[in-house]
Design a protein around this motif. Structure first.
Motif, PDB file in Angstrom:
ATOM      1  N   UNK A   1       0.807  -1.228   0.000  1.00  0.00           N
ATOM      2  CA  UNK A   1       0.000   0.000   0.000  1.00  0.00           C
ATOM      3  C   UNK A   1       0.837   1.273   0.000  1.00  0.00           C
ATOM      4  N   UNK A   2       2.107   1.151   0.380  1.00  0.00           N
ATOM      5  CA  UNK A   2       2.968   2.335   0.358  1.00  0.00           C
ATOM      6  C   UNK A   2       3.277   2.807  -1.063  1.00  0.00           C
ATOM      7  N   UNK A   3       2.912   1.998  -2.052  1.00  0.00           N
ATOM      8  CA  UNK A   3       3.065   2.415  -3.448  1.00  0.00           C
ATOM      9  C   UNK A   3       2.173   3.613  -3.751  1.00  0.00           C
ATOM     10  N   UNK A   4       1.007   3.693  -3.128  1.00  0.00           N
ATOM     11  CA  UNK A   4       0.040   4.737  -3.438  1.00  0.00           C
ATOM     12  C   UNK A   4       0.559   6.106  -2.983  1.00  0.00           C
ATOM     13  N   UNK A   5       0.343   7.160  -3.792  1.00  0.00           N
ATOM     14  CA  UNK A   5       0.894   8.483  -3.468  1.00  0.00           C
ATOM     15  C   UNK A   5       0.102   9.190  -2.379  1.00  0.00           C
ATOM     16  N   UNK A   6       0.761  10.139  -1.718  1.00  0.00           N
ATOM     17  CA  UNK A   6       0.182  10.919  -0.623  1.00  0.00           C
ATOM     18  C   UNK A   6       0.242  12.398  -0.992  1.00  0.00           C
ATOM     19  N   UNK A   7      -0.853  13.113  -0.749  1.00  0.00           N
ATOM     20  CA  UNK A   7      -0.914  14.540  -1.055  1.00  0.00           C
ATOM     21  C   UNK A   7      -0.223  15.360   0.030  1.00  0.00           C
TER      22      UNK A   7
ATOM     23  N   UNK B   1       0.880   5.906  -8.057  1.00  0.00           N
ATOM     24  CA  UNK B   1       2.132   5.421  -7.487  1.00  0.00           C
ATOM     25  C   UNK B   1       2.937   6.600  -6.967  1.00  0.00           C
ATOM     26  N   UNK B   2       3.749   6.332  -5.986  1.00  0.00           N
ATOM     27  CA  UNK B   2       4.715   7.301  -5.471  1.00  0.00           C
ATOM     28  C   UNK B   2       5.996   7.182  -6.303  1.00  0.00           C
ATOM     29  N   UNK B   3       6.503   8.278  -6.864  1.00  0.00           N
ATOM     30  CA  UNK B   3       7.725   8.183  -7.673  1.00  0.00           C
ATOM     31  C   UNK B   3       8.929   7.638  -6.912  1.00  0.00           C
ATOM     32  N   UNK B   4       8.921   7.755  -5.584  1.00  0.00           N
ATOM     33  CA  UNK B   4      10.063   7.292  -4.784  1.00  0.00           C
ATOM     34  C   UNK B   4       9.849   5.912  -4.190  1.00  0.00           C
ATOM     35  N   UNK B   5       8.757   5.262  -4.532  1.00  0.00           N
ATOM     36  CA  UNK B   5       8.466   3.943  -3.968  1.00  0.00           C
ATOM     37  C   UNK B   5       9.416   2.892  -4.526  1.00  0.00           C
ATOM     38  N   UNK B   6      10.176   2.250  -3.642  1.00  0.00           N
ATOM     39  CA  UNK B   6      11.096   1.197  -4.086  1.00  0.00           C
ATOM     40  C   UNK B   6      10.325  -0.037  -4.546  1.00  0.00           C
TER      41      UNK B   6
ATOM     42  N   UNK C   1       4.888  11.304   0.965  1.00  0.00           N
ATOM     43  CA  UNK C   1       4.963  10.213   1.931  1.00  0.00           C
ATOM     44  C   UNK C   1       6.366  10.111   2.530  1.00  0.00           C
ATOM     45  N   UNK C   2       6.569   9.271   3.546  1.00  0.00           N
ATOM     46  CA  UNK C   2       7.900   9.119   4.147  1.00  0.00           C
ATOM     47  C   UNK C   2       8.975   8.692   3.149  1.00  0.00           C
ATOM     48  N   UNK C   3       8.628   7.836   2.189  1.00  0.00           N
ATOM     49  CA  UNK C   3       9.625   7.422   1.200  1.00  0.00           C
ATOM     50  C   UNK C   3      10.075   8.612   0.353  1.00  0.00           C
ATOM     51  N   UNK C   4       9.121   9.474  -0.032  1.00  0.00           N
ATOM     52  CA  UNK C   4       9.475  10.671  -0.791  1.00  0.00           C
ATOM     53  C   UNK C   4      10.318  11.616   0.048  1.00  0.00           C
ATOM     54  N   UNK C   5       9.999  11.712   1.340  1.00  0.00           N
ATOM     55  CA  UNK C   5      10.784  12.572   2.221  1.00  0.00           C
ATOM     56  C   UNK C   5      12.236  12.104   2.292  1.00  0.00           C
ATOM     57  N   UNK C   6      12.438  10.796   2.429  1.00  0.00           N
ATOM     58  CA  UNK C   6      13.799  10.255   2.488  1.00  0.00           C
ATOM     59  C   UNK C   6      14.529  10.484   1.167  1.00  0.00           C
TER      60      UNK C   6
ATOM     61  N   UNK D   1      11.248  25.628  -4.532  1.00  0.00           N
ATOM     62  CA  UNK D   1      11.952  25.537  -5.812  1.00  0.00           C
ATOM     63  C   UNK D   1      12.749  24.240  -5.896  1.00  0.00           C
ATOM     64  N   UNK D   2      13.480  23.907  -4.833  1.00  0.00           N
ATOM     65  CA  UNK D   2      14.213  22.635  -4.828  1.00  0.00           C
ATOM     66  C   UNK D   2      13.257  21.449  -4.913  1.00  0.00           C
ATOM     67  N   UNK D   3      12.092  21.584  -4.310  1.00  0.00           N
ATOM     68  CA  UNK D   3      11.103  20.509  -4.390  1.00  0.00           C
ATOM     69  C   UNK D   3      10.643  20.300  -5.828  1.00  0.00           C
ATOM     70  N   UNK D   4      10.417  21.373  -6.562  1.00  0.00           N
ATOM     71  CA  UNK D   4      10.028  21.257  -7.971  1.00  0.00           C
ATOM     72  C   UNK D   4      11.137  20.544  -8.764  1.00  0.00           C
ATOM     73  N   UNK D   5      12.376  20.925  -8.492  1.00  0.00           N
ATOM     74  CA  UNK D   5      13.499  20.280  -9.166  1.00  0.00           C
ATOM     75  C   UNK D   5      13.558  18.797  -8.816  1.00  0.00           C
ATOM     76  N   UNK D   6      13.415  18.507  -7.531  1.00  0.00           N
ATOM     77  CA  UNK D   6      13.456  17.114  -7.081  1.00  0.00           C
ATOM     78  C   UNK D   6      12.341  16.295  -7.718  1.00  0.00           C
ATOM     79  N   UNK D   7      11.119  16.809  -7.760  1.00  0.00           N
ATOM     80  CA  UNK D   7       9.994  16.039  -8.300  1.00  0.00           C
ATOM     81  C   UNK D   7      10.203  15.705  -9.772  1.00  0.00           C
ATOM     82  N   UNK D   8      10.735  16.646 -10.548  1.00  0.00           N
ATOM     83  CA  UNK D   8      11.053  16.358 -11.944  1.00  0.00           C
ATOM     84  C   UNK D   8      12.118  15.269 -12.032  1.00  0.00           C
ATOM     85  N   UNK D   9      13.148  15.374 -11.183  1.00  0.00           N
ATOM     86  CA  UNK D   9      14.229  14.385 -11.191  1.00  0.00           C
ATOM     87  C   UNK D   9      13.757  13.015 -10.708  1.00  0.00           C
ATOM     88  N   UNK D  10      12.826  12.987  -9.738  1.00  0.00           N
ATOM     89  CA  UNK D  10      12.353  11.699  -9.210  1.00  0.00           C
ATOM     90  C   UNK D  10      11.601  10.922 -10.282  1.00  0.00           C
ATOM     91  N   UNK D  11      10.760  11.605 -11.046  1.00  0.00           N
ATOM     92  CA  UNK D  11      10.071  10.926 -12.140  1.00  0.00           C
ATOM     93  C   UNK D  11      11.049  10.539 -13.243  1.00  0.00           C
TER      94      UNK D  11
END
Length: 684
Positions: free
Chosen positions: A100-106, A120-125, A166-171, A222-232
């Motif tokens: 269930x941790x695959x599902x994304x969190x707002x 899905x969460x982009x950072x989900x292993x 989610x916590x995985x995205x935070x890490x 701004x760093x979050x926007x950069x990170x989200x593009x890089x995570x995908x």
């Protein structure tokens, strides 16, 4: 006639034609009918498997490739190639229930549920491991299949899920910050955490910018926007790495979503073998064709002019707007040709056969619900025939006469909160500048901050809110060497960390532009400010500035309000070139100012006497053969003179009709011509 190069790196000759095919939605007895009709319509490429994960892998331990084996064999037997998708855009229920941790969190802490797509969460292993396993199984099985022409990774990254909290995205975010900033002291300097006591003593204290009591640190956002593009992007690259390992030589793409703010397409396109795009202009929008041209110019520019692929468009109506207006057949034809006119080497659709169930059952298709008796089917067959007649243009290219500087970092930073005006949005600022050049018949290329500027006599920067000194230095060199730069308002404000440049705005552009901004002066909604351009009255909206010249000449002045008499538009000589500054947003009047640097730079339209509503571009083959596209976007007949300034008139053969053209071409309402012109040394 030029050599037929095919579409970029694919092996399919001529122009690509077809669309998404979802045969798993139908009994296998329907498949044979489908491929027979595809062959009759001239389809040579179909995208399959986009949403087939649950069909291919019914549970964690079992695979079912038999149906896909039969499908690929069937299309190959009918001479149709396959764009094979990796099916990872929609994780199956068994995966999200087991993990269930695959599902994304707002940002508000809500976990989004299964039942749509891109859940899905982009950072989900767990998601990444399952996706890579699926891609490996597909590549091992089909890498040598003769139908395979293109790999299609995922589908429309960033459409529904652009971020997860989610916590995985935070890490993952913390790891990204460590790599970017090195240590927590540098993070504090970059984020300006001395403000509001936001200082960190450890990366472990950093969280994603979840919903907070008040404004969130802008550099964190701004760093979050950069990170989200890089995570995908990391997800895409993980899949592509498997395909490159197991299926070398077969090109890989993922379909972009036109001018999408969430993803830095300059960085993404570096990892694509072929740029592809999904475009859905609204038939109810009278300016839709201008917005589409802008998008297509960007797609062509992402690979420095190499042909790209229109992966999806609607044959008629879509299903997701509040009101879904259908396309008349002539408009569908015209807009398909427009993609080719701006560098595409293929026209594909969503989808082949209209769905009987699901969220997109009212989305139009190449084969509508009524089948071959439908009007849409006749349009499908007719367009396929015309694309076959245009096959020789595949591989030809075009280059813009002017360039627009586009920086995703600056776009993200411009639209952060707590600015002088929330009305300064990048695409809103860009569109009137682009429209002005479009109306004047000028083809535009886009360039990144690090892109090649040589060869462009005119460079437009509608906004450069975030500007580092390295980019500013490149602009200085460009102008000194003879280029003409036109810069829009609220530019040169901050550095790459969103810290205000010292010494006054526009920061590192101050000497180049020869002006200093004393104060920003946003214009309230519904109001305008008068501007005089050598006796011509213009109206500024949204934004104006109190500027003072420091060597620049005043070209236009404000004539009312507190800014009356002050400079509004300036021009500054710098070396062999000049730098222009528009301190206000002029909307539809922008072109009246741009006419001045256009003339100074010697930028001219492909055809100088282009009638209103007619679009003209020219692609060039390797031997110099030209392909002049003339597109009439009006409901009236248009006569297009083929005369050009300083050179002899164009002549050519219309590839659509076989007719010879000399002197002028008459276009029917929503009509088009594609003239093959003789080889010339004038090509870019």
């Amino acid at each position: 006639m030029t050599e037929n190069h095919g579409t970029g790196p694919t092996r399919v000759p001529g122009l690509l034609y077809g669309g998404d095919w979802n045969p798993e939605q139908w009994p296998e007895k329907v498949w044979a009918e489908d491929v027979e009709l595809m062959a009759a319509a001239g389809v040579n490429l179909v995208t399959v498997g986009v949403f087939s994960w649950a069909q291919l892998q019914p549970d964690a331990r079992h695979w079912d490739f038999g149906w896909l084996d039969r499908l690929l064999d069937l299309v190959h037997a009918h001479g149709i190639a396959v764009d094979l998708a990796t099916a990872t855009a929609s994780p199956p229920a068994w995966l999200v229930r087991a993990h269930p941790e695959v599902l994304p969190v707002t940002a508000d802490g809500v976990r989004l549920e299964f039942g749509s797509r891109q859940h899905y969460c982009p950072s989900s292993t767990a998601y990444r491991a399952a996706a890579v396993r699926l891609v490996r199984a597909l590549a091992e099985r089909y890498r040598d299949h003769p139908a395979l022409a293109l790999w299609h990774v995922h589908n429309e990254y960033g459409d529904h899920v652009q971020e997860c909290f989610c916590p995985a995205s935070a890490a993952d975010f913390r790891g990204w910050l460590r790599r970017r900033h090195g240590d927590v002291d540098e993070l504090n300097r970059s984020w300006g955490t001395a403000f509001w006591s936001q200082r960190y003593t450890s990366f472990d204290q950093v969280e994603p910018p979840r919903t907070a009591p008040g404004p969130v640190n802008p550099t964190q956002l701004l760093d979050w926007r950069r990170f989200c593009s890089d995570a995908l992007l990391a997800l895409y690259r993980a899949e592509k790495a498997v395909l490159d390992e197991l299926s070398p030589g077969v090109p890989v793409t993922t379909n972009f979503m036109s001018m999408l703010k969430a993803l830095d397409y300059w960085e993404w396109s570096r990892h694509e073998d072929l740029v592809s795009d999904d475009a859905y202009p609204d038939p109810a929008d009278p300016n839709a064709h201008v917005h589409a041209a802008l998008t297509y110019d960007l797609m062509r520019s992402l690979k420095a002019g190499r042909p790209w692929l229109l992966m999806e468009q609607a044959p008629s109506a879509v299903s997701w707007r509040p009101v879904n207006v259908p396309k008349p057949p002539a408009l569908h034809r015209l807009w398909s040709l427009q993609a080719l006119a701006r560098g595409a080497d293929g026209v594909l659709h969503f989808q082949w056969r209209a769905s009987a169930a699901g969220a997109e059952k009212f989305h139009s298709a190449m084969l509508p619900h009524r089948g071959t008796a439908a009007r849409g089917w006749r349009t499908t067959v007719a367009l396929g025939a015309e694309l076959r007649r245009l096959g020789e243009i595949a591989g030809s290219r075009l280059r813009g006469q002017a360039a627009v500087l586009l920086d995703w970092d600056s776009w993200w930073a411009l639209e952060l909160d707590d600015h002088p005006s929330a009305r300064m949005r990048w695409t809103d600022l860009l569109r009137p500048w682009y429209a002005a050049l479009y109306e004047r018949g000028i083809t535009v290329d886009f360039v990144p901050p690090t892109g090649e500027l040589d060869g462009y006599p005119l460079l437009l920067a509608p906004n450069l809110y975030l500007l580092d000194t390295a980019t500013a230095d490149r602009l200085h060199r460009y102008v000194r060497a003879g280029g003409r730069l036109v810069c829009g308002p609220f530019s040169g404000i901050t550095d790459r960390h969103d810290h205000v440049h010292p010494g006054g705005h526009p920061g590192p552009l101050r000497d180049l532009l020869g002006v200093v901004v004393d104060e920003h002066w946003p214009i309230p909604d519904g109001a305008t400010t008068a501007v005089d351009l050598d006796g011509t009255a213009l109206r500024a909206e949204r934004w104006s500035e109190w500027i003072e010249t420091e060597g620049a000449a005043t070209v236009a002045r404000y004539t009312d309000g507190e800014l009356a008499g002050r400079p509004a538009v300036t021009r500054h000589r710098h070396g062999a070139g000049s730098a222009w500054y528009l301190s206000c947003h002029l909307g539809t009047d922008t072109g009246r100012v741009l006419d001045l640097p256009l003339a100074e730079a010697g930028v001219r339209a492909e055809l100088p006497d282009l009638p209103d509503g007619v679009e003209a571009t020219r692609r060039y083959g390797a031997d110099g053969t030209g392909y002049l596209f003339l597109l009439n976007h009006t409901p009236a007949e248009r006569r297009v003179p083929l005369d050009r300034t300083g050179t002899r008139p164009l002549t050519g053969t219309d590839l659509l009709t076989g007719a010879e053209a000399a002197g002028a071409v008459t276009l029917a309402p929503l009509g088009a011509a594609v003239l093959r012109t003789p080889p010339t040394e004038e090509r870019p």
